[in-house]
Design a protein around this motif. Structure first.
Motif, PDB file in Angstrom:
ATOM      1  N   SER A  28     102.414  20.515  15.029  1.00 47.29           N
ATOM      2  CA  SER A  28     101.218  20.895  14.290  1.00 47.29           C
ATOM      3  C   SER A  28     100.358  19.681  13.964  1.00 47.29           C
ATOM      4  O   SER A  28      99.127  19.748  13.991  1.00 47.29           O
ATOM      5  CB  SER A  28     101.598  21.625  12.996  1.00 47.29           C
ATOM      6  OG  SER A  28     102.448  20.812  12.209  1.00 47.29           O
ATOM      7  N   VAL A  29     101.008  18.534  13.650  1.00 45.34           N
ATOM      8  CA  VAL A  29     100.259  17.310  13.355  1.00 45.34           C
ATOM      9  C   VAL A  29      99.602  16.782  14.622  1.00 45.34           C
ATOM     10  O   VAL A  29      98.441  16.365  14.623  1.00 45.34           O
ATOM     11  CB  VAL A  29     101.179  16.248  12.727  1.00 45.34           C
ATOM     12  CG1 VAL A  29     100.421  14.948  12.496  1.00 45.34           C
ATOM     13  CG2 VAL A  29     101.763  16.760  11.428  1.00 45.34           C
ATOM     14  N   ARG A  30     100.351  16.794  15.726  1.00 42.36           N
ATOM     15  CA  ARG A  30      99.798  16.318  16.991  1.00 42.36           C
ATOM     16  C   ARG A  30      98.590  17.145  17.389  1.00 42.36           C
ATOM     17  O   ARG A  30      97.561  16.608  17.814  1.00 42.36           O
ATOM     18  CB  ARG A  30     100.890  16.381  18.075  1.00 42.36           C
ATOM     19  CG  ARG A  30     100.406  16.144  19.505  1.00 42.36           C
ATOM     20  CD  ARG A  30      99.659  14.821  19.643  1.00 42.36           C
ATOM     21  NE  ARG A  30     100.484  13.685  19.265  1.00 42.36           N
ATOM     22  CZ  ARG A  30      99.997  12.479  18.991  1.00 42.36           C
ATOM     23  NH1 ARG A  30      98.686  12.279  19.022  1.00 42.36           N
ATOM     24  NH2 ARG A  30     100.809  11.492  18.662  1.00 42.36           N
ATOM     25  N   GLU A  31      98.689  18.451  17.237  1.00 41.89           N
ATOM     26  CA  GLU A  31      97.565  19.319  17.594  1.00 41.89           C
ATOM     27  C   GLU A  31      96.362  19.014  16.712  1.00 41.89           C
ATOM     28  O   GLU A  31      95.223  18.938  17.195  1.00 41.89           O
ATOM     29  CB  GLU A  31      97.965  20.786  17.429  1.00 41.89           C
ATOM     30  CG  GLU A  31      96.834  21.763  17.724  1.00 41.89           C
ATOM     31  CD  GLU A  31      97.237  23.201  17.486  1.00 41.89           C
ATOM     32  OE1 GLU A  31      96.352  24.069  17.524  1.00 41.89           O
ATOM     33  OE2 GLU A  31      98.443  23.449  17.257  1.00 41.89           O
ATOM     34  N   ALA A  32      96.594  18.813  15.405  1.00 42.14           N
ATOM     35  CA  ALA A  32      95.488  18.530  14.492  1.00 42.14           C
ATOM     36  C   ALA A  32      94.830  17.199  14.826  1.00 42.14           C
ATOM     37  O   ALA A  32      93.595  17.068  14.773  1.00 42.14           O
ATOM     38  CB  ALA A  32      96.000  18.522  13.048  1.00 42.14           C
ATOM     39  N   LEU A  33      95.632  16.189  15.177  1.00 41.91           N
ATOM     40  CA  LEU A  33      95.069  14.892  15.541  1.00 41.91           C
ATOM     41  C   LEU A  33      94.268  14.990  16.839  1.00 41.91           C
ATOM     42  O   LEU A  33      93.237  14.325  17.007  1.00 41.91           O
ATOM     43  CB  LEU A  33      96.183  13.853  15.673  1.00 41.91           C
ATOM     44  CG  LEU A  33      96.881  13.453  14.364  1.00 41.91           C
ATOM     45  CD1 LEU A  33      98.052  12.530  14.652  1.00 41.91           C
ATOM     46  CD2 LEU A  33      95.890  12.789  13.422  1.00 41.91           C
TER      47      LEU A  33
END
Length: 772
Positions: free
Chosen positions: A30-35
């Protein structure tokens, strides 16, 4: 470097550490997608910047930072440019923010304030084309639209804010995923998440040529113009109801009032100094918190408004407004009208200011005292009108007001589950915050069962309330010790009380209200009939008295303390007519919000013995217990819920709460016809007059013919009575001859030569002193 931080994922998140470092590639998905989304926005020319958290990991202060966001906005964030290197500063626990007015603006719809906000905009035809949509921690929505050519504006309507900006200023920003903030709806940390990721291929020339927001921009500017035309306010009304501390300033002791006055003066002076300092700022200047004139004024308006709306001080809204209007920076571009506008938008935001830390102990005591006085009313007067006299008589909100069902609907798929009194298979039988009943014959182990659960809970550090209307403290403590509870657990977590008067006077009331202010996992009312008498009920058969008592004691205990409340009650002596009900009025069963259990001893219990108690469920309002119970018994419409095996052959009583065999029917298929006393009489009559027919036995015994015939049928099924064919095919009854079986050693037999038929010993407790 910010070491550990918050997990950033959609939905609720906890303040727990994650093993991530800036140079690691093993980010959560989820963090990778947001970044990746943030990087794409930067690539499309939309500035994104990183905000540092106010505190690290579990020390994060979600209400700290700039403007109570939990994060610090860096100085000059408005001048951020679209630079991919910005994301190099991102670390676990940080937030991401997008600067508006650079091709994309944001429409912030707070659904918890107005759940029809979006639908209304679309119905009016003013909703611009949407390039992306995000879900906010409070359940609202952020819509990214083509720049509107206006300045940011909060409070366009209830629950509708606009984050925008132009080259001349007035820029706003939006937090974007994976930022975590406190939800204004639930008060728990939640993360922003993308519902519709930005269509990056549509950005660029597409948004420059997009004029779909023209009508919406006119709506925003109309709201701004209307606000400036209003006269200067003397009071500000919050846009949403705000709960304030119930302790009035006038109710405080003089010493505390003086300290609070000094505290308010210090806060107001500090606010004035901030505003005066801003006077000297040049155009475009930002302080170390990223604030310019406008944000500094907004912060001051919100701070002063929150203080003025708190009941624990004497700062009024008129005084707070006067402080702001006299000290806020103004010039040719930023006028007094703008200051008034900020006051209108900001003074009603957020909750009223919490009391200062130095006053916590005294205010808490005063809150409890005032609550006690409000909750308590004239008991006898209310009782005469059938109201809950000492518990629910002074709610601050009318009980006839509409109930907000949105929080329930949000968890509509979550069935209420029992969590207390667990069986060995993991299924529990009691619901937290609900009212239950354990009822059975005298000495059937009713109190013992709730004491078993009480011992388990206090040994695990949970709190138990025990209202004893029948026994005495030494007997209860001795039971707990025999069940393995130690002295520390009993002293720290077992709240034992033996009420003898109704809490309707100044002597009894303080302890009653203090009890209701505490939190318990289990609350026991041992002795319903005596408790009714204490509360003025004339009889257990009086449904009005029972209903009034239920509203006065069991229900407030459940709702105010959060406990699973268990009423220990008796049943009528007549087994055939009692059914599934406790003794007395039907209102007892109707008033239960949890489950009702009949307690039956199937194997004697006592010191030095190994006994068995059965729990049969007679009512299960939430519905999560019956499906995990045994077969249905027609005679009283109950199901076997648990078999409690008590081994008291050692110094400590060992308890096992076992489930019924869900794949096998109850032990006696004809159980609805088992009437021990009647069967004993029938057995004796057949023994004394062998060869009688069933009708003959009915004539000898008298009474209800159907019941006698059922009793005879069960004797035949059990192999204790034989049926022989007589003259004219008459069925003659005789006692079956004794035959040993392979089970004789265990006390079971298929027949008996003589004697009486019994199922249970009359006295389950051989010695009432010290035996279980």
């Amino acid at each position: 470097m910010v070491g550990e931080g918050l997990t950033a994922q959609a939905g609720e998140v906890g303040l727990r550490c994650i093993d991530i470092r800036p140079d690691s590639v093993d980010w959560p998905a989820s963090v990778r997608e947001a970044l990746d989304v943030a990087d794409g926005l930067i690539g499309a020319g939309i500035p994104v910047f990183v905000c540092k958290p106010d505190g690290v990991g579990a020390d994060w202060n979600p209400r700290g930072g700039t403007g109570g966001t939990g994060y610090f906005l860096r100085r000059g964030w408005q001048n951020t440019v679209a630079d991919p290197a910005e994301l190099d500063e991102f670390e676990p626990g940080c937030a991401l923010a997008m600067v508006c007015g650079h091709g994309l603006d944001g429409i912030d719809v707070d659904l918890y304030k107005d759940d029809q906000g979006e639908a209304r905009l679309r119905a009016e035809g003013v909703m611009p084309a949407v390039y992306a949509e995000a879900s906010t921690p409070s359940g609202g929505k952020h819509f990214l639209v083509a720049s509107l050519g206006i300045h940011s504006r909060d409070g366009v309507r209830a629950g509708l804010d606009v984050k925008a900006g132009t080259s001349s200023g007035g820029r706003g920003f939006l937090f974007i995923a994976p930022t975590v903030k406190l939800s204004k709806a639930s008060g728990k940390p939640r993360a922003y998440s993308w519902v519709q990721r930005p269509g990056l291929q549509r950005l660029g020339s597409a948004i420059r040529d997009d004029h779909s927001g023209h009508e919406f921009a006119k709506l925003v500017e109309a709201a701004r113009t209307e606000a400036r035309r209003r006269p200067h306010p003397v009071v500000a009304t919050p846009s949403t109801p705000v709960e304030v501390d119930p302790v009035e300033y006038s109710a405080m002791p003089p010493g505390l009032c003086r300290r609070i006055d000094a505290y308010i003066a210090k806060v107001v002076d500090g606010t004035c100094n901030d505003l005066k300092t801003a006077h000297a700022w040049p155009e475009g200047y930002r302080d170390d918190r990223g604030r310019g004139w406008e944000k500094c004024t907004a912060d001051a308006a919100m701070r002063l408004g929150q203080l003025a709306r708190a009941a624990w001080n004497r700062l009024t809204l008129e005084d707070a407004f006067d402080v702001l209007i006299r000290n806020a920076p103004v010039d040719g571009a930023w006028t007094e009208v703008d200051v008034v506008d900020k006051w209108r938008n900001q003074s009603g935001r957020g909750d009223a200011a919490p009391h200062p830390p130095f006053a916590a102990a005294e205010l808490a005591e005063l809150v409890a005292h005032q609550h006690n006085m409000e909750v308590t009313s004239q008991v006898d007067s209310e009782a005469s009108h059938g109201r809950a006299d000492v518990s629910e008589g002074a709610e601050s909100r009318s009980t006839w007001a509409p109930v907000d069902l949105r929080s329930i609907l949000a968890g509509a798929n979550e069935q209420l589950r029992p969590t207390l009194f667990p069986r060995t298979d993991g299924q529990s039988l009691l619901y937290s915050g609900m009212v239950h009943s354990f009822h059975g014959e005298s000495e059937s182990g009713k109190s013992l069962l709730v004491q078993i659960e009480a011992a388990r809970l206090i040994l695990s550090g949970k709190n138990v309330l025990y209202l004893d209307f029948e026994s005495d403290p030494s007997s209860v403590v001795r039971r707990l010790e025999m069940l393995g509870a130690d002295s520390k657990a009993i002293i720290d977590h077992f709240d034992y009380r033996r009420p003898e008067a109704k809490p309707d006077n100044d002597f009894e009331r303080p302890e009653w209200l203090a009890m209701l202010s505490r939190q318990y996992d289990l609350a026991v009312i041992d002795g319903v009939t005596d408790s009714l008498g204490v509360f003025g009920g004339s009889s257990s058969k009086d449904n009005d008295a029972v209903a009034s008592w239920m509203r006065a004691l069991p229900r407030p205990l459940a709702t105010k303390t959060g406990a699973a409340v268990v009423m220990v009650d008796h049943v009528t002596k007549d087994r055939e007519s009692r059914g599934r009900f406790a003794i007395g009025g039907q209102a007892k069963m109707a008033g239960l919000t949890g489950a009702a259990y009949i307690v039956e001893v199937t194997k004697p219990i006592g010191r030095g013995m190994k006994g068995v108690i059965e729990l049969r469920v007679g009512k299960d309002r939430p519905g999560a217990v019956r499906a995990q119970c045994g077969s249905y018994r027609k005679s009283d419409r109950t199901q076997l819920a648990a078999r409690v095996v008590l081994d008291s052959t050692g110094s400590i009583t060992v308890v096992s709460i076992e489930p019924p065999d869900l794949l096998v029917q109850d032990e006696h298929p004809g159980d609805e016809g088992r009437q021990p006393e009647l069967m004993e009489r029938a057995h004796r009559a057949i023994e004394q007059s062998p060869g009688l027919t069933k009708s003959g036995i009915v004539k000898v015994l008298g009474g209800n013919r159907s019941r006698v015939l059922k009793a005879i049928d069960v004797l035949v099924e059990d192999g204790r009575v034989a049926v022989e064919e007589g003259p004219r095919r008459a069925q003659l009854l005789t006692i079956k001859k004794f035959q040993e079986t392979e089970n004789q050693s265990s006390g079971e037999m298929t027949g008996t030569g003589s004697g009486s038929y019994t199922e249970e010993p009359e006295n389950q407790y051989p010695n009432s002193s010290g035996n279980l």
